[in-house]
Design an enzyme around this catalytic site. Structure first.
Site, short mmCIF file in Angstrom:
data_model
loop_
_atom_site.label_atom_id
_atom_site.label_comp_id
_atom_site.label_asym_id
_atom_site.label_seq_id
_atom_site.Cartn_x
_atom_site.Cartn_y
_atom_site.Cartn_z
N CYS A 182 0.86 -1.19 0.00
CA CYS A 182 0.00 0.00 0.00
C CYS A 182 0.89 1.23 0.00
CB CYS A 182 -0.98 0.00 1.17
SG CYS A 182 -0.24 0.24 2.80
N ARG A 192 -3.20 -0.59 5.61
CA ARG A 192 -3.83 -1.66 4.84
C ARG A 192 -2.91 -2.85 4.57
NH1 ARG A 192 -6.21 1.47 -0.23
NH2 ARG A 192 -4.16 2.48 -0.04
N ASP A 209 -9.36 2.91 2.44
CA ASP A 209 -8.17 3.47 3.07
C ASP A 209 -8.57 4.23 4.33
OD1 ASP A 209 -5.84 4.69 3.83
OD2 ASP A 209 -5.29 5.35 1.82
#
Length: 235
Positions: A8, A14, A124
């Site tokens: 990420c 994440r 996100d």
């Protein structure tokens, strides 16, 4: 050994969530020793920082420890090192293709393709502040990845409060058709002839604090899996 790198932007929310959720699933499936799993960032913004505290709390609430993880940046050599490099969104994939000069070996994948949503992005939480939604996206995709790589479906009965919850867990995780019955005879028929997800199954049984009838019924379910010849994995 299969080597997987989750990627990420900053490697503090994440991708580390994916790393540790997938490691936990592999452990429960009895396959952890067959995989090398790591995570990395496409930017150096968070280099050396630990997992973001709210994300760490959500993982901890689900029994997953990510202590010691710090953000590291993706390297060009990672393309040769890893078999799968899995980005959380299209921007991650664009940055990966730029660093690796494309994807000649077809190693790059979108995380949510393993949840049947190949064009979607994992939420996100840096922007949404909804860390549970990120957990849901990542956990669903990790389940799909586990099944794709090992054929294993995880059935977690540990939080089931009643018998209906036991069937709901199987219905959801094994992708039962709507008309499938919810009784032990129907379960046997599903396992021996009706379409369902999974070639191997890892059952996490209810704990001692679960209602007595739930613990007994979960054991009867396990016995049906065994009688039907299903491959069971000890978590």
């Amino acid at each position: 050994m299969t080597k997987i790198l989750f990627v990420c932007h900053g490697n503090i929310c994440r991708s580390p969530a994916a790393e540790f959720i997938f490691k936990d699933m592999l452990r429960r499936a009895g396959r952890l020793g067959e995989f090398q799993v790591d995570s990395a960032a496409t930017s150096a913004e968070e280099l050396g920082n630990p997992v973001y505290p709210p994300m760490r709390r959500v993982l901890s609430e689900h029994g997953i420890d990510c202590a010691g993880k710090t953000a590291r940046i993706m390297r060009r050599s990672d393309y040769e090192t890893y078999d799968l490099l899995i980005g959380m969104d299209e921007e991650n994939l664009w940055n990966m293709r730029r660093m690796f000069h494309g994807d000649p070996d077809g190693k790059l994948h979108n995380m949510l393709e393993y949840a049947g949503r190949p064009h979607d992005a994992v939420a996100d939480p840096w922007y949404t502040r909804d860390f549970e939604r990120t957990w849901d996206d990542v956990e669903e995709a990790c389940r799909g990845l586990l099944e794709a790589l090992t054929g294993t479906v995880l059935l977690d009965f540990s939080r089931c409060a009643d018998i209906e919850d036991l069937y709901q867990e199987m219905r959801e995780k094994m992708a039962w058709e709507s008309w499938y019955g919810e009784n032990l005879d129907a379960l046997y028929d599903i396992l021996t002839g009706l379409e369902h997800r999974g070639r191997r199954f890892a059952l996490t049984m209810p704990g001692e604090d679960a209602p007595h009838e739930v613990r007994l019924y979960a054991q009867r379910i396990r016995d049906v899996f065994a009688d039907a010849g299903a491959e069971l994995v000890e978590p």
